[in-house]
Design an enzyme around this catalytic site. Sequence first.
Site, short mmCIF file in Angstrom:
data_model
loop_
_atom_site.label_atom_id
_atom_site.label_comp_id
_atom_site.label_asym_id
_atom_site.label_seq_id
_atom_site.Cartn_x
_atom_site.Cartn_y
_atom_site.Cartn_z
NE ARG A 165 -2.82 5.07 12.87
CZ ARG A 165 -1.79 4.45 13.46
NH1 ARG A 165 -1.14 5.03 14.45
NH2 ARG A 165 -1.40 3.25 13.04
N GLY B 296 -2.27 0.46 23.23
CA GLY B 296 -3.24 1.53 23.00
C GLY B 296 -2.66 2.93 23.12
CB VAL C 161 -8.99 1.81 14.87
CG1 VAL C 161 -8.97 3.28 14.47
CG2 VAL C 161 -9.02 1.67 16.36
CE1 TYR D 56 -3.91 2.23 0.66
CE2 TYR D 56 -2.63 3.15 2.46
CZ TYR D 56 -3.73 3.20 1.62
OH TYR D 56 -4.64 4.22 1.75
#
Length: 324
Positions: A212, A208, A188, A146
């Site tokens: 983002r 965690g 997510v 990607y």
Amino acid sequence: MSKRILVTGGAGFLGSHLCDRLVAAGDSVICIDNLFTGVKLNVQHLEGNPNFEFIRHDVTEGFKFEDVDEIYNLACPAAPGHYQFNPIKTMKTSVLGTMHALGLAKRVKAKILQASTSEVYGDPDVHPQPESYRGNVNPIGPRSCYDEGKRAAESLMFDYHRLHNTSIKVVRIFNTYGPRMHPFDGRVVSNFIRQAIAGEPITIYGDGTQSRSFCYVDDLIEGLIRAMATPPEFTGPVNMGNPNEFTILELAQSVVRMVGGDSKIELARALPQDDPKQRCPDLTLAKRELKWEPTIELEVGLRKTIDWFKSVDMTQYRAPTPNY
Ligand code: NAD
Ligand code: UDP
């Protein structure tokens, strides 16, 4: 004046919202999509509209149209579980698909916008990321199909611009969410909302603390349309996203609180290989050149997204890959 616009990947999450905006503005839209991760349901409401046409087509095969004024090149699976399912096909979609779109742009003298990505920065060691940052991408890892495919697509865009004077706009999109995300895309936001609605454990990868910044889809689509409308001298690349950064744990807590119910937050598995630890756009260029910045707060966008997830019949959605 009404324009004739081609949207590749137009039945996907972002593509379908873009088609909506363009049709509502009175433009005539051709949407091509192979329905790998997109669904007909996303554009069903546009069918029958004389300004909208859906064509099932794979962009790795060539395509020809006459009289196209603008091309938005969005075709490419975007969720890690989708693009890693058949990485060779992902690379072909980015490289061959963009070459075909550029060939068309050159032939009919259309403007072309490439949906690039913050993934061109890889796991960044500069924070927030300005467009001048050249990135920290692993060229042989599981995300490289990607990341490198999108980098090659940017390279093609600029070579067509330099060689053929093709009018290009490269937009680097950061994590965007909203209604019509595929419920089984493994990203997510969709995972956490789907899990919270079902009362299942919320699956955090790693501890965690990775972060983002989440942009609501309406803000992003406005940005894409503004980027396409810039004068020919403006090529980008330009970052687009929301600069408000959250850890994945904070996102999980917000989703559980807003959905209600009693889902437990679970440290479900190790962080996937090459998972970026932080990501946040530097929006200086977008603010200056496009007069664009996001306006929708995470709570507001999450509310709309949660309402949409609650309203859809998830049995209508086939998981494109087992990775969710
Ligand atoms: P999506 O998976 O919902 O949309 C991609 C669309 O492309 C789907 O409809 C899919 O069926 C179609 N497609 C895939 N391969 C194709 C092929 N070979 N031929 C024809 N159609 C094909 O994902 P999205 O989130 O809407 O992303 C749209 C674009 O934006 C992608 O290019 C993606 O890389 C880029 N992007 C998205 C985000 C995000 O956070 N949503 C972030 C960065 C970049
Ligand atoms: N993630 C998570 N649980 C999930 C899905 C994702 O903790 O159920 C994490 C993932 O490891 C990454 C972040 O959330 O750190 C964003 O993942 P996503 O797949 O949405 O997009 P990315 O930004 O990695 O392309």
